[in-house]
Design an enzyme around this catalytic site. Structure first.
Site, short mmCIF file in Angstrom:
data_model
loop_
_atom_site.label_atom_id
_atom_site.label_comp_id
_atom_site.label_asym_id
_atom_site.label_seq_id
_atom_site.Cartn_x
_atom_site.Cartn_y
_atom_site.Cartn_z
N LYS A 32 69.74 26.91 26.41
CA LYS A 32 70.98 26.23 26.81
C LYS A 32 70.74 25.33 28.03
O LYS A 32 71.11 24.17 28.04
CB LYS A 32 72.07 27.26 27.16
CG LYS A 32 72.53 28.10 26.01
CD LYS A 32 73.64 29.04 26.39
CE LYS A 32 73.22 30.08 27.43
NZ LYS A 32 72.19 31.02 26.97
N THR A 33 70.13 25.91 29.04
CA THR A 33 69.88 25.15 30.26
C THR A 33 68.92 24.01 29.95
O THR A 33 69.04 22.90 30.47
CB THR A 33 69.32 26.08 31.34
OG1 THR A 33 70.25 27.16 31.51
CG2 THR A 33 69.17 25.37 32.67
N ASP A 215 76.91 24.62 33.28
CA ASP A 215 76.06 25.71 32.78
C ASP A 215 76.78 27.03 33.10
O ASP A 215 77.60 27.08 34.00
CB ASP A 215 74.70 25.66 33.50
CG ASP A 215 73.62 26.42 32.73
OD1 ASP A 215 73.95 27.04 31.70
OD2 ASP A 215 72.45 26.40 33.17
N GLU A 216 76.46 28.08 32.37
CA GLU A 216 77.06 29.40 32.61
C GLU A 216 78.59 29.32 32.61
O GLU A 216 79.26 29.89 33.48
CB GLU A 216 76.58 29.98 33.95
CG GLU A 216 75.08 29.95 34.15
CD GLU A 216 74.35 31.11 33.52
OE1 GLU A 216 75.01 31.95 32.87
OE2 GLU A 216 73.12 31.17 33.65
N GLN A 246 77.04 37.19 28.33
CA GLN A 246 76.47 37.23 29.69
C GLN A 246 77.52 37.04 30.77
O GLN A 246 77.20 36.69 31.91
CB GLN A 246 75.39 36.16 29.85
CG GLN A 246 74.16 36.46 29.03
CD GLN A 246 73.05 35.46 29.34
OE1 GLN A 246 72.49 35.45 30.42
NE2 GLN A 246 72.73 34.62 28.38
N ARG A 593 65.89 38.75 30.94
CA ARG A 593 65.15 37.95 31.93
C ARG A 593 63.65 38.03 31.67
O ARG A 593 62.88 37.23 32.16
CB ARG A 593 65.41 38.45 33.37
CG ARG A 593 66.83 38.36 33.91
CD ARG A 593 67.44 37.02 33.70
NE ARG A 593 68.24 37.03 32.47
CZ ARG A 593 68.64 35.92 31.86
NH1 ARG A 593 68.32 34.74 32.33
NH2 ARG A 593 69.34 35.99 30.73
#
Ligand SMILES: Nc1ncnc2c1ncn2[C@@H]1O[C@H](COP(=O)(O)OP(=O)(O)OP(=O)(O)O)[C@@H](O)[C@H]1O
Ligand SMILES: [Mg+2]
Length: 720
Positions: A32-33, A215-216, A246, A593
């Protein structure tokens, strides 16, 4: 090579659909990022946008920095782009526009401790008992109100508790504004207010930001959501990316509904899903998928990868927390011998309090580490003092900073005098500095000269700030104020450390002057925004960070420590199904992560918060089929019999391999010279009682200042 070559077809679609609203909803590590960075590069590369027409919002300064770096690898001009956190973008807007809201443009930003101090003062004045309602709970109630865009004026408490909050909120708000300051939540709140009150200003920004990206997005709260929507109304080229699994900031008012409702807000939005994960091995992903499966109401997705299967994640159950951390240290050493760097390792924890025991062992084993939690440096007394000087130089209306340094170093201006001066300031609706300048003569009998000298000092420094860079100004400040002298003439070790810290501040200002040109306001602004995840990385070292601050990041080897009921899920979240689901999402964030290796560790008993706890292994481990995890615990404590083992109970202190509880009636005193088994000799600088126990801060010759629990610290008194 074309920028688009590094993307799969769905990612490419996310990059190429530049016009109109786009929602990219996808699992962890699916790129995504990466889509956002490539999208920015694509917009510049195809000349659809100039750098300053791009607004990209990330969640932490660290993430913003990384995004800038990734973009600058792809195209030129990243320095002119607005790639930043919500807060930093708002500061940038407010520094230009604050006058429209009645602030001075060089307003101050209050950090958490400033905020708590003002709240305490207000509570005291209102006669509200802060033992019953703690300043922290008041702070978070005010935060929540602001995130919901409920102003002090509009806030109406409906029960007794809320009525108290209402009173404090109103007084707090008046004070902060009178000081020409804003707290963190105000930054967003006031920007929204600015746009609501000034449609012409809003329009200017709507025009400027041709392309907006967030983002996020799952972690935006109501006020942030409104802000983005305001800005996007111009060109409607808004691309938000996120993962409903998330969302971990419910407690700060984040609302997953924002992401789930995006399609309602923008019915013509293009929705893109990504399910292929590029980050982790299949073995790690399977564990993540199994855990998150237990949550309800998900959009539902199953991550897969073409990465190799990799090694099975490892579980280790130590007999106590020392055993647990020893295992982690052993694994780090073993892996290091195989050629890994220390910076490949990250230890993730749920609660900050666990860092201490991890530090103890890494220190002993000579493994360099860095903690990414807490703005420790800027929270030290001497740094706060000196920063307060700089603040008052930049913003004379900053009463809080002035109060902080008015008698530091001691110049004979006592508390009573300060209270009287402050009362006059309130009465006449003046700033404290104005009162010092104009009215002190009539109010103070003794100490008039001292006040005059202080006013002169500040005015001189203000003048100097016009032509000196921050480093030179800092030098003048610590010299002329007598601060340096005060520490130099104090021969204690503590004073030496304080001096060293101030020297360290010079390192910070020098770096700033070299890279940013030496403007004081900008320096203060930058450092008031340094948040918990933003310490710059030092040498090759192991990272220790909270699960929350690891969001969006990735590491080759991840340890999740303290994997126990009551720690994770956190005891406060165990009763409420909603909060429990949030803990599970946090667990999912932690697991995802890891790129190559994942370790999950727990301890059968641990000394924490000054007592010994014995907790079951976390239910999140139970949720994973046993064949997906390799259990490296000593056999008799294997996973098979763990979960069914004893319930959470307070252990009988003496039956565990813990440091024996010391007799804390031993009457430690400040100034005493003590010896610690591991840290050597040091002087006690502070003692606080904590329940039946005491927290003693000791300044050790070798390792600096440490706070220890009296009952467990292996201390002997040397002298005093
Ligand atoms: N098409 C691709 N080809 C190669 N590597 C990729 C591709 N897409 C993503 N990656 C890599 O996968 C990793 C994860 O990507 P990224 O951080 O963008 O994921 P994310 O969806 O933002 O994750 P998170 O949900 O944790 O924020 C990065 O190292 C990235 O470079
Ligand atoms: Mg990301």
């Amino acid at each position: 090579m074309d920028i688009l070559d590094n993307l799969n077809p769905e990612q490419r679609e996310g990059v190429e659909t530049t016009e109109g609203p786009v929602l990219l909803i996808a699992g962890a590590g699916s790129g995504k990022t990466r889509v956002l960075t490539h999208r920015i590069a694509h917009l510049i590369g195809t000349q659809k946008a100039k750098p300053w027409q791009i607004l990209a919002i990330t969640f932490t300064n660290k993430a913003a920095k990384e995004m800038k770096e990734r973009v600058s690898d792809l195209v030129y001009g990243s320095e002119d782009m607005w790639i930043s956190t919500f807060h930093a973008a708002c500061v940038r807007i407010l520094r230009r526009e604050a006058k429209h809201l009645g602030y001075d443009n060089n307003f101050n930003i209050y950090d958490t401790s400033d905020k708590l101090k003002v709240i305490k003062d207000c509570a005291k004045e209102l006669d509200i008992d802060t033992k019953k309602i703690t300043p922290r709970s008041i702070a978070s109630a005010i935060s929540n109100a602001k995130n919901q865009l409920l102003s002090a004026k509009d806030y109406q408490g409906s029960n007794l508790y809320e009525k108290q909050i209402e009173k404090i909120y109103k007084m707090y708000d008046r004070r902060v504004k009178a000081n020409n300051a804003m707290d963190f939540d105000d930054l967003i709140f006031e920007t929204v207010r600015l746009f609501r009150l000034n449609p012409d200003i809003l329009e200017r920004y709507q025009q400027q930001f041709k392309y907006i990206m967030v983002d996020e997005y799952q972690d935006t709260n109501h006020s942030q959501y409104l802000l983005v929507n305001f800005l996007a109304k111009g060109h409607k080229n808004i691309c938000v990316v996120g993962d409903d699994d998330q969302s971990i900031y419910l407690f700060r008012g984040a609302d997953v509904a924002n992401i789930l409702d995006f399609e309602k807000d923008y019915p013509d939005a293009k929705v893109i899903k990504l399910e292929r994960n590029y980050r982790s091995t299949q073995c790690i992903l399977s564990v993540a998928n199994e855990v998150i499966k237990h949550n309800e109401g998900r959009k539902g997705k199953n991550l897969w990868t073409e990465n190799c299967a990799g090694e099975k994640p490892v579980f280790f159950h130590g007999t106590d927390h020392i055993d647990e951390i020893q295992f982690i240290a052993d694994e780090i050493t073993k892996e290091q011998a195989k050629g890994r760097k220390l910076s490949d390792f990250t230890i993730l924890i749920r609660a900050n309090a666990l860092t201490r025991s991890i530090e103890d062992i890494l220190l002993k084993r000579d493994i360099p580490y860095q903690i990414f939690a807490g703005t420790e440096f800027f929270n030290r007394k001497e740094i706060k003092d000196v920063m307060a000087y700089l603040s008052i130089i930049s913003n004379p209306a900053d009463d809080l900073s002035l109060t902080r340094i008015i008698n530091v170093p001691r110049r004979g201006i006592g508390n009573k005098t300060v209270e009287r001066l402050a009362a006059v300031a309130d009465e006449k609706n003046k700033t404290l500095f104005e009162v010092l300048k104009e009215d002190a003569d009539g109010i103070v009998s003794r100490g008039k000269d001292k006040i005059k000298q202080l006013v002169m000092l500040i005015e001189n420094l203000q003048e100097m700030s016009q032509y000196l860079n921050v480093t030179d100004l800092l030098d003048e400040t610590v010299n002329r104020s007598g601060y340096r002298n005060m520490l130099q003439s104090d021969k204690t070790d503590e004073a030496k450390i304080r001096l060293e810290n101030i020297e360290e501040l010079f390192t910070v200002t020098k770096e700033f002057d070299n890279t940013h040109g030496g403007n004081l306001d900008e320096f203060l602004q930058q450092n008031s925004l340094a948040s918990d995840t933003d310490e710059s990385e030092r040498e090759d070292s192991v990272k220790i960070m909270t699960l929350h601050s690891a969001k969006g990041l990735e590491f080759p080897v991840v340890f999740i420590a303290g994997f126990e009921e009551r720690l994770f899920p956190h005891i406060r979240s165990m009763e409420d199904p909603k909060e429990l689901q949030e803990e599970r999402r946090l667990c999912y964030v932690g697991i995802t992560r890891a790129k190559e290796k994942l370790y999950i560790t727990a301890a059968q008993s641990r000394a924490l918060y000054g007592r010994v706890e014995r907790n079951k292994v976390s239910r999140f481990l139970e949720e994973v089929p046993k064949n997906l995890i390799e259990d490296k615990s000593i056999k008799k404590y294997s996973m098979d019999n763990l979960y069914s083992q004893s319930g959470p109970q307070r252990a009988n202190v003496n039956s565990f391999k813990m440091p024996q509880k010391q007799n804390i009636d031993m009457a430690y005193k400040v100034g005493m010279l003590v010896e610690h088994k591991k840290f050597g000799q040091g002087i006690i600088t502070e003692i606080k009682s904590l329940g039946e126990d005491q927290k003693i801060t000791i300044n050790f010759e070798k390792v600096g200042s440490k706070a220890l629990m009296a009952s467990f610290a292996p201390l002997t008194v040397v002298e005093g």
